[in-house]
Design an enzyme around this catalytic site. Structure first.
Site, PDB file in Angstrom:
ATOM      1  N   TYR A  75       0.839  -1.141  -0.089  1.00 56.00           N
ATOM      2  CA  TYR A  75      -0.004  -0.042   0.084  1.00 56.00           C
ATOM      3  C   TYR A  75       1.061   1.016   0.037  1.00 56.00           C
ATOM      4  O   TYR A  75       1.815   1.388   0.923  1.00 56.00           O
ATOM      5  CB  TYR A  75      -0.998  -0.118   1.275  1.00 56.00           C
TER       6      TYR A  75
ATOM      7  N   GLU B 293      -0.486   4.859  -0.463  1.00 56.50           N
ATOM      8  CA  GLU B 293      -1.188   6.075  -0.741  1.00 56.50           C
ATOM      9  C   GLU B 293      -0.536   7.263  -0.492  1.00 56.50           C
ATOM     10  O   GLU B 293       0.302   7.257   0.220  1.00 56.50           O
ATOM     11  CB  GLU B 293      -2.536   5.944   0.434  1.00 56.50           C
TER      12      GLU B 293
ATOM     13  N   ASP C 122      -7.084  13.322 -24.954  1.00 60.79           N
ATOM     14  CA  ASP C 122      -7.182  11.786 -24.721  1.00 60.79           C
ATOM     15  C   ASP C 122      -6.255  11.127 -25.579  1.00 60.79           C
ATOM     16  O   ASP C 122      -7.121  10.689 -26.897  1.00 60.79           O
ATOM     17  CB  ASP C 122      -8.509  11.476 -24.606  1.00 60.79           C
TER      18      ASP C 122
ATOM     19  N   THR D 148      -4.346   5.890 -21.880  1.00 58.93           N
ATOM     20  CA  THR D 148      -3.927   4.302 -21.387  1.00 58.93           C
ATOM     21  C   THR D 148      -2.619   4.209 -21.491  1.00 58.93           C
ATOM     22  O   THR D 148      -1.910   4.775 -22.201  1.00 58.93           O
ATOM     23  CB  THR D 148      -4.832   3.341 -21.971  1.00 58.93           C
TER      24      THR D 148
ATOM     25  N   LYS E  59      -2.397   0.137 -24.711  1.00 56.36           N
ATOM     26  CA  LYS E  59      -2.686   0.320 -26.144  1.00 56.36           C
ATOM     27  C   LYS E  59      -1.351   0.386 -26.982  1.00 56.36           C
ATOM     28  O   LYS E  59      -0.663  -0.708 -26.765  1.00 56.36           O
ATOM     29  CB  LYS E  59      -3.850   1.249 -26.508  1.00 56.36           C
TER      30      LYS E  59
ATOM     31  N   ARG F  18      -1.713  -2.731 -18.086  1.00 54.74           N
ATOM     32  CA  ARG F  18      -3.235  -1.951 -18.028  1.00 54.74           C
ATOM     33  C   ARG F  18      -2.887  -0.832 -17.260  1.00 54.74           C
ATOM     34  O   ARG F  18      -2.573  -0.926 -15.872  1.00 54.74           O
ATOM     35  CB  ARG F  18      -4.253  -2.995 -17.563  1.00 54.74           C
TER      36      ARG F  18
HETATM   37  C1  LIG Z   1      -9.320   2.893 -24.042  1.00 51.85           C
HETATM   38  C2  LIG Z   1      -9.889   4.466 -23.986  1.00 51.85           C
HETATM   39  C3  LIG Z   1     -10.204   4.932 -22.743  1.00 51.85           C
HETATM   40  C4  LIG Z   1     -10.523   4.012 -21.573  1.00 51.85           C
HETATM   41  O1  LIG Z   1      -9.603   3.298 -20.947  1.00 51.85           O
HETATM   42  P1  LIG Z   1      -9.726   2.233 -20.204  1.00 51.85           P
HETATM   43  O2  LIG Z   1      -8.425   1.400 -19.781  1.00 51.85           O
HETATM   44  O3  LIG Z   1     -10.559   1.251 -20.883  1.00 51.85           O
HETATM   45  O4  LIG Z   1     -10.658   2.614 -19.088  1.00 51.85           O
HETATM   46  C5  LIG Z   1     -10.334   6.103 -22.423  1.00 51.85           C
HETATM   47  N1  LIG Z   1     -10.186   7.077 -23.809  1.00 51.85           N
HETATM   48  C6  LIG Z   1      -9.946   6.635 -24.967  1.00 51.85           C
HETATM   49  C7  LIG Z   1     -10.086   7.419 -26.192  1.00 51.85           C
HETATM   50  C8  LIG Z   1      -9.689   5.129 -25.105  1.00 51.85           C
HETATM   51  O5  LIG Z   1      -9.515   4.732 -26.494  1.00 51.85           O
END
Ligand SMILES: *Cc1c(COP(=O)(O)O)cnc(C)c1O
Length: 445
Positions: free
Chosen positions: A82, A84, A228, A254, A257, A263
């Site tokens: 932990y 925090e 994003d 994220t 990807k 993750r």
């Molecule tokens: C995949 C994605 C997310 C969310 O990510 P998670 O890890 O699935 O919560 C947010 N914004 C965009 C543009 C994404 O492609």
């Protein structure tokens, strides 16, 4: 007399139970079986998933293969800890190794993207975005993002998401004719509704994001611009997509990807927003950070800083373009006419098959992708007109442009033979045999 006998019996039972407990405790501390011995059911299922990922063309554009090194960092003693707070300001003791791990992750991410501040604690992309709302908005404030049916993300204010129910959402769209974002519409809506947050970024938009144009709109309407880059983070650091740094006020992403990490999620910004972002993530939204994932991100950021990763990012885009051309040559209708990035959206209307039927047939043929709405889709989201596919994972395995003819050929055969189980099986066998020459990193089979 009777009473004395009974208490003696109780005393003996208790002693026996205690001895039994101590013996079992000793056994468990010495005996720490591996997963296959401890839980054969789960071990077998994970083994099956490993084989599946080995044997199929994995073309869901948000997925990838994380390296063995990344996965080792994630599955470690760090899961037990932990922490925090932030490095050197924690609410728990014992951070001698955790602090330098999180600092390495943070500093590598900062260097990789060229930003002043990085928060690497978000559990994933969605919590990263929620933290941005919490940092800048009050419930009921107006936000703008690309509408979900046009390629945006749920967390950019879509109705079924918490972001669409606690905030007033004004979605923008892509044009009907060329499927590009209509920047004139974005500007008109932004000046009319004055959103607090303006999101750019998406999950099914195959074209380059014009971050400078969004920055100019955000400046004029007084919005905080949030880029994003969840899907394209790997392309951005590899130089295969323009960077939002210098244009966006805040960048969310994220890490699993195109970036090929664990993750997880992250938020990048300049010094002026650092404190607000950190406070919003912890204690605003989250408790203890997942330090195993953060260690995995540190490893991934190191990998992503190499020349090999730059080459990878460019190859992802080259492969997507080559695949798009090969599919177009077979009569497939590509949304926006092609791609600038890692993904393709195929409108199957002219092929007389629904996206869902096609996706299911392709999966049986060893080509894994997802059904997806296309812009202005006349069909329902649960059975839409299109499929979405991308090249990040197959490029990680070493496939190049020259292979995309072959991939398009299999795709076409599977879509045409959607009702012919034997034909689908034949494609699947060919795919599996072909992939034998392109081992995937990180798999334990
Ligand atoms: C995949 C994605 C997310 C969310 O990510 P998670 O890890 O699935 O919560 C947010 N914004 C965009 C543009 C994404 O492609």
């Amino acid at each position: 007399m009777v009473q004395r006998k009974r208490s003696e019996r109780v005393r003996r039972t208790l002693l026996r139970a205690r001895a039994d407990f101590i013996l079992r405790a000793a056994m468990t501390s010495l005996h720490d079986p591996d997963l296959a011995a401890a839980d054969p059911a789960i071990a077998a299922l994970i083994h099956g998933e490993n084989e599946r990922q080995r044997d199929k063309l994995r073309m869901i554009p948000s997925e990838n293969y994380a390296s063995r090194a990344v996965q080792e960092a994630c599955g470690s003693a760090l899961n037990n800890k932990y922490s925090e707070g932030y490095a050197r300001k924690r609410y728990y003791e014992g951070q001698q190794f955790i602090d330098p791990i999180e600092e390495l992750a943070r500093d590598r991410v900062k260097a990789l993207f060229g930003v002043a501040h990085a928060n690497v604690q978000p559990y994933s992309g969605s919590p990263a975005n929620l933290a941005v709302y919490f940092a800048f908005c009050k419930p009921g404030d107006t936000v703008m993002g690309l509408g979900l049916p046009h390629g945006g993300h749920l967390t950019h204010g879509w109705s079924v998401s918490i972001t669409g129910s606690y905030f007033k959402s004004v979605p923008y769209s892509v044009r009907r004719d060329d499927h590009r974002i209509d920047l004139d519409e974005v500007r008109t809506l932004a000046m009319q509704h004055r959103p607090r947050l303006l999101f750019c970024g998406g999950t099914a938009y195959p074209r380059t994001w014009d971050f400078a144009a969004f920055a100019s709109i955000a400046k004029d309407c007084g919005a905080v611009l949030v880029a994003d880059i969840a899907h394209i983070a790997g392309l951005v650091v590899g130089g295969a997509h323009p960077s939002p740094v210098g244009h966006a006020d805040v960048i969310t992403s994220t890490t699993h990807k195109t970036l090929r990490g664990p993750r997880g999620g992250m938020i990048l910004c300049g010094p002026e927003h650092a404190q607000a972002i950190d406070k919003a993530v912890f204690p605003g939204l989250q408790g203890g950070p997942h330090e195993g994932s953060i260690a995995g991100l540190a490893v991934a950021a190191k990998e992503a800083g190499t020349d090999a990763f730059r080459a990878y990012a460019h190859q992802v885009v080259a492969n997507a373009r080559a695949l798009g051309e090969a599919l177009a040559a077979r009569g497939y209708d590509l949304v926006s006419g092609g791609t600038d990035n890692h993904l393709l959206l195929v409108d199957l209307t002219t092929k007389n098959i629904s996206g869902k039927l096609a996706a299911k047939a392709l999966d049986r043929a060893g080509i894994e992708l997802n059904y997806n709405t296309v812009p202005y889709d006349p069909r329902k989201p649960f059975d839409p007109s299109g499929v979405r596919l991308g090249t990040p994972a197959i490029t990680t395995r070493g496939l190049a442009e020259a292979h995309m003819e072959q991939v398009a050929g299999w795709f076409d055969r599977a879509v045409r033979a959607a009702a012919d189980e034997a034909a689908l099986e034949a494609v699947s066998a060919e795919v599996k045999a072909f992939l034998g020459d392109y081992p995937a990193p990180g798999l334990s089979v």
